[in-house]
Scaffold this motif. Structure first.
Motif, PDB file in Angstrom:
ATOM      1  N   GLU A   1      40.189-135.892  97.634  1.00  0.00           N
ATOM      2  CA  GLU A   1      39.276-135.810  96.497  1.00  0.00           C
ATOM      3  C   GLU A   1      37.993-135.049  96.828  1.00  0.00           C
ATOM      4  O   GLU A   1      37.476-134.293  96.003  1.00  0.00           O
ATOM      5  N   VAL A   2      37.471-135.256  98.042  1.00  0.00           N
ATOM      6  CA  VAL A   2      36.195-134.622  98.399  1.00  0.00           C
ATOM      7  C   VAL A   2      36.374-133.358  99.223  1.00  0.00           C
ATOM      8  O   VAL A   2      35.397-132.665  99.529  1.00  0.00           O
ATOM      9  N   GLY A   3      37.611-133.033  99.590  1.00  0.00           N
ATOM     10  CA  GLY A   3      37.878-131.790 100.295  1.00  0.00           C
ATOM     11  C   GLY A   3      37.432-131.767 101.739  1.00  0.00           C
ATOM     12  O   GLY A   3      37.011-130.726 102.251  1.00  0.00           O
ATOM     13  N   LEU A   4      37.521-132.906 102.420  1.00  0.00           N
ATOM     14  CA  LEU A   4      37.165-132.992 103.830  1.00  0.00           C
ATOM     15  C   LEU A   4      38.335-133.552 104.623  1.00  0.00           C
ATOM     16  O   LEU A   4      39.052-134.426 104.132  1.00  0.00           O
ATOM     17  N   GLY A   5      38.511-133.070 105.849  1.00  0.00           N
ATOM     18  CA  GLY A   5      39.515-133.668 106.717  1.00  0.00           C
ATOM     19  C   GLY A   5      39.094-135.063 107.126  1.00  0.00           C
ATOM     20  O   GLY A   5      37.910-135.426 107.022  1.00  0.00           O
ATOM     21  N   GLU A   6      40.044-135.861 107.621  1.00  0.00           N
ATOM     22  CA  GLU A   6      39.741-137.263 107.924  1.00  0.00           C
ATOM     23  C   GLU A   6      38.677-137.399 109.004  1.00  0.00           C
ATOM     24  O   GLU A   6      37.785-138.242 108.898  1.00  0.00           O
ATOM     25  N   ARG A   7      38.738-136.601 110.061  1.00  0.00           N
ATOM     26  CA  ARG A   7      37.734-136.704 111.118  1.00  0.00           C
ATOM     27  C   ARG A   7      36.352-136.275 110.621  1.00  0.00           C
ATOM     28  O   ARG A   7      35.343-136.909 110.937  1.00  0.00           O
ATOM     29  N   ARG A   8      36.344-135.195 109.855  1.00  0.00           N
ATOM     30  CA  ARG A   8      35.056-134.732 109.325  1.00  0.00           C
ATOM     31  C   ARG A   8      34.498-135.748 108.335  1.00  0.00           C
ATOM     32  O   ARG A   8      33.284-135.987 108.298  1.00  0.00           O
ATOM     33  N   LEU A   9      35.366-136.346 107.532  1.00  0.00           N
ATOM     34  CA  LEU A   9      34.909-137.372 106.592  1.00  0.00           C
ATOM     35  C   LEU A   9      34.296-138.538 107.344  1.00  0.00           C
ATOM     36  O   LEU A   9      33.268-139.080 106.931  1.00  0.00           O
TER      37      LEU A   9
END
Length: 229
Positions: A155-163
């Protein structure tokens, strides 16, 4: 005595706390993903996001005023990542220029309406920074209703680690912990409205009532029944 009301100037809740009798010298503070700016009567403090509840001990006669910023808002205003003050209460002077803090302390301390003065301080900060990234509110909104982390990343367009890194800076902890804390607060709000425990557990995403109770004991340090009143 504790009371709160919505701020008219910033995305926050104003609150006032006082210990007017021996029965009011402690207040259970629950984790909620928020950060606070506090006036203690002679100085300004910043309360970082908590991971578990604690009982704040107040000297008899003590009075406090606070601004509780919505999740993800305060780090932008204060210029400090939320995880750096997680589970801590620190002097504002530790994270902001000392001369600036002295002026703010004088301003609030000399004001006739200190609640209004503290709110104006927060509003002034908000005017000097860009609006929060809309993804901050999106993450908090999705996490608060139990959206899986994998779905949030999409939904927010971020990878899991970056999120995860992004959430630590904005909220103080990763998205899974944020979701767990927001779920508990949503459940507590429903319980205080009189919703049956079984209905609350099913609605907010607990496996069952026992799961709800365990989560409350882990995060709030007390069973739901002790927090409803």
């Amino acid at each position: 005595m504790y009371r709160e009301w919505p701020s008219r100037q910033v995305s926050a809740v104003m609150w006032h706390a006082a210990a007017a009798s021996p029965t009011e010298i402690g207040h259970r503070v629950l984790p909620d993903g928020c950060m606070d700016l506090l006036w203690t009567g002679d100085t300004l403090l910043v309360a970082g996001p908590d991971t578990t509840a604690y009982v704040a001990s107040w000297p008899l006669g003590a009075r406090f005023i606070g601004v509780r910023f919505t999740p993800g808002t305060a780090p932008l205003l204060l210029g400090v990542p939320a995880h750096e003050v997680r589970d801590r209460v620190v002097p504002l002077a530790d994270i902001a220029p000392a001369a600036r803090v002295r002026r703010l302390i004088e301003y609030v301390g000399e004001a006739r309406q200190r609640e209004s003065a503290l709110e104006e301080v927060a509003a002034g900060w908000a005017e000097r920074v860009d609006p929060p990234d809309p993804r901050i509110r999106a993450v908090a909104r999705h996490a608060g209703v139990g959206v899986p982390v994998a779905t949030i990343t999409e939904e927010v367009g971020l990878g899991e680690r970056r999120l995860h890194r992004w959430c630590r800076a904005a909220f103080g902890y990763g998205p899974k912990t944020l979701a767990r804390i927001l779920r508990m607060n949503r459940a507590l709000a429903m319980l205080r409205e009189g919703t049956p425990v079984a209905t609350v557990a099913a609605t907010v995403g607990y496996a069952d009532q026992a799961h709800l109770s365990r989560d409350f004991r882990d995060l709030a340090g007390a069973p739901p029944s002790a927090l409803i009143g």
